[in-house]
Design a protein around this motif. Structure first.
Motif, PDB file in Angstrom:
ATOM      1  N   ALA A   1     -73.336   2.258 -27.428  1.00 35.95           N
ATOM      2  CA  ALA A   1     -74.653   2.772 -27.810  1.00 35.95           C
ATOM      3  C   ALA A   1     -74.535   4.105 -28.540  1.00 35.95           C
ATOM      4  O   ALA A   1     -75.262   4.366 -29.507  1.00 35.95           O
ATOM      5  CB  ALA A   1     -75.537   2.922 -26.571  1.00 35.95           C
ATOM      6  N   ALA A   2     -73.612   4.942 -28.099  1.00 35.74           N
ATOM      7  CA  ALA A   2     -73.412   6.229 -28.774  1.00 35.74           C
ATOM      8  C   ALA A   2     -72.867   6.025 -30.182  1.00 35.74           C
ATOM      9  O   ALA A   2     -73.277   6.727 -31.117  1.00 35.74           O
ATOM     10  CB  ALA A   2     -72.455   7.101 -27.964  1.00 35.74           C
TER      11      ALA A   2
ATOM     12  N   ALA B   1     -64.731   2.708 -22.543  1.00 37.22           N
ATOM     13  CA  ALA B   1     -64.114   1.943 -21.453  1.00 37.22           C
ATOM     14  C   ALA B   1     -62.854   2.632 -20.936  1.00 37.22           C
ATOM     15  O   ALA B   1     -62.607   2.669 -19.729  1.00 37.22           O
ATOM     16  CB  ALA B   1     -63.793   0.534 -21.922  1.00 37.22           C
ATOM     17  N   ILE B   2     -62.079   3.194 -21.836  1.00 35.93           N
ATOM     18  CA  ILE B   2     -60.863   3.910 -21.422  1.00 35.93           C
ATOM     19  C   ILE B   2     -61.224   5.129 -20.579  1.00 35.93           C
ATOM     20  O   ILE B   2     -60.632   5.379 -19.527  1.00 35.93           O
ATOM     21  CB  ILE B   2     -60.019   4.295 -22.652  1.00 35.93           C
ATOM     22  CG1 ILE B   2     -59.398   3.056 -23.274  1.00 35.93           C
ATOM     23  CG2 ILE B   2     -58.937   5.306 -22.282  1.00 35.93           C
ATOM     24  CD1 ILE B   2     -58.759   3.297 -24.617  1.00 35.93           C
TER      25      ILE B   2
ATOM     26  N   THR C   1     -66.582   1.101 -15.439  1.00 36.34           N
ATOM     27  CA  THR C   1     -65.943   0.909 -16.734  1.00 36.34           C
ATOM     28  C   THR C   1     -66.888   0.221 -17.711  1.00 36.34           C
ATOM     29  O   THR C   1     -66.987   0.615 -18.879  1.00 36.34           O
ATOM     30  CB  THR C   1     -64.648   0.084 -16.573  1.00 36.34           C
ATOM     31  OG1 THR C   1     -63.787   0.763 -15.667  1.00 36.34           O
ATOM     32  CG2 THR C   1     -63.950  -0.104 -17.897  1.00 36.34           C
ATOM     33  N   LEU C   2     -67.584  -0.801 -17.251  1.00 31.36           N
ATOM     34  CA  LEU C   2     -68.541  -1.502 -18.119  1.00 31.36           C
ATOM     35  C   LEU C   2     -69.701  -0.590 -18.531  1.00 31.36           C
ATOM     36  O   LEU C   2     -70.170  -0.657 -19.675  1.00 31.36           O
ATOM     37  CB  LEU C   2     -69.065  -2.750 -17.419  1.00 31.36           C
ATOM     38  CG  LEU C   2     -68.047  -3.867 -17.205  1.00 31.36           C
ATOM     39  CD1 LEU C   2     -68.668  -4.996 -16.401  1.00 31.36           C
ATOM     40  CD2 LEU C   2     -67.518  -4.369 -18.528  1.00 31.36           C
ATOM     41  N   ALA C   3     -70.151   0.253 -17.620  1.00 40.44           N
ATOM     42  CA  ALA C   3     -71.233   1.178 -17.960  1.00 40.44           C
ATOM     43  C   ALA C   3     -70.783   2.190 -19.011  1.00 40.44           C
ATOM     44  O   ALA C   3     -71.524   2.486 -19.959  1.00 40.44           O
ATOM     45  CB  ALA C   3     -71.717   1.901 -16.705  1.00 40.44           C
ATOM     46  N   TYR C   4     -69.573   2.709 -18.864  1.00 41.64           N
ATOM     47  CA  TYR C   4     -69.054   3.640 -19.861  1.00 41.64           C
ATOM     48  C   TYR C   4     -68.855   2.948 -21.207  1.00 41.64           C
ATOM     49  O   TYR C   4     -69.093   3.546 -22.268  1.00 41.64           O
ATOM     50  CB  TYR C   4     -67.735   4.255 -19.391  1.00 41.64           C
ATOM     51  CG  TYR C   4     -67.890   5.528 -18.595  1.00 41.64           C
ATOM     52  CD1 TYR C   4     -67.722   6.767 -19.197  1.00 41.64           C
ATOM     53  CD2 TYR C   4     -68.200   5.503 -17.244  1.00 41.64           C
ATOM     54  CE1 TYR C   4     -67.855   7.936 -18.477  1.00 41.64           C
ATOM     55  CE2 TYR C   4     -68.334   6.664 -16.514  1.00 41.64           C
ATOM     56  CZ  TYR C   4     -68.158   7.881 -17.134  1.00 41.64           C
ATOM     57  OH  TYR C   4     -68.295   9.033 -16.419  1.00 41.64           O
TER      58      TYR C   4
ATOM     59  N   PHE D   1     -65.995   2.713 -30.404  1.00 39.79           N
ATOM     60  CA  PHE D   1     -66.646   3.619 -29.463  1.00 39.79           C
ATOM     61  C   PHE D   1     -66.734   2.993 -28.067  1.00 39.79           C
ATOM     62  O   PHE D   1     -66.569   3.686 -27.069  1.00 39.79           O
ATOM     63  CB  PHE D   1     -68.041   4.001 -29.962  1.00 39.79           C
ATOM     64  CG  PHE D   1     -68.054   5.211 -30.841  1.00 39.79           C
ATOM     65  CD1 PHE D   1     -68.449   6.430 -30.338  1.00 39.79           C
ATOM     66  CD2 PHE D   1     -67.685   5.140 -32.171  1.00 39.79           C
ATOM     67  CE1 PHE D   1     -68.475   7.555 -31.142  1.00 39.79           C
ATOM     68  CE2 PHE D   1     -67.699   6.249 -32.979  1.00 39.79           C
ATOM     69  CZ  PHE D   1     -68.092   7.463 -32.477  1.00 39.79           C
ATOM     70  N   ALA D   2     -66.993   1.681 -28.006  1.00 36.49           N
ATOM     71  CA  ALA D   2     -67.050   1.008 -26.709  1.00 36.49           C
ATOM     72  C   ALA D   2     -65.675   0.995 -26.039  1.00 36.49           C
ATOM     73  O   ALA D   2     -65.569   1.192 -24.823  1.00 36.49           O
ATOM     74  CB  ALA D   2     -67.564  -0.417 -26.877  1.00 36.49           C
ATOM     75  N   ALA D   3     -64.620   0.790 -26.817  1.00 42.76           N
ATOM     76  CA  ALA D   3     -63.267   0.809 -26.254  1.00 42.76           C
ATOM     77  C   ALA D   3     -62.908   2.202 -25.750  1.00 42.76           C
ATOM     78  O   ALA D   3     -62.317   2.356 -24.668  1.00 42.76           O
ATOM     79  CB  ALA D   3     -62.251   0.350 -27.296  1.00 42.76           C
ATOM     80  N   ALA D   4     -63.275   3.219 -26.507  1.00 36.11           N
ATOM     81  CA  ALA D   4     -63.014   4.589 -26.068  1.00 36.11           C
ATOM     82  C   ALA D   4     -63.804   4.896 -24.790  1.00 36.11           C
ATOM     83  O   ALA D   4     -63.278   5.522 -23.861  1.00 36.11           O
ATOM     84  CB  ALA D   4     -63.378   5.582 -27.165  1.00 36.11           C
TER      85      ALA D   4
END
Length: 86
Positions: free
Chosen positions: A71-72, A17-18, A62-65, A12-15
């Motif tokens: 978290a999601a 970030a993209i 990008t880091l915030a997303y 989810f974090a990678a998605a």
């Protein structure tokens, strides 16, 4: 920490970030104030300053997303653990 939880949060974090990288890069190529440039500045200088401003914010966005995506993913797993799995 369970490896499945870690894998889901990382995915989810990678998605996130993209998505964040694409949205931040979109702002560089087509900024919101593209046609509204100040009077004492040429259009090219104004576009250059807008691109510089948006390029500086690309990494933090990008880091915030990525953080929001992680978290999601964790929240989704918590909802699954509390309400769906019995």
């Amino acid at each position: 920490m369970n490896y499945i939880v870690l894998a889901v949060v990382v995915l989810f974090a990678a998605a996130g970030a993209i998505v964040g990288w694409r949205r931040a890069t979109e702002r560089i190529e087509n900024p919101p104030g593209k046609y509204d440039f100040p009077g004492g500045m040429s259009r090219r200088d104004h576009l250059r300053s807008l691109a510089h401003k948006h390029r500086q914010w690309r990494i933090p966005i990008t880091l915030a997303y990525a953080a929001a995506g992680g978290a999601a993913g964790f929240a989704l797993l918590m909802v699954y653990a509390v309400f769906i799995r019995r």
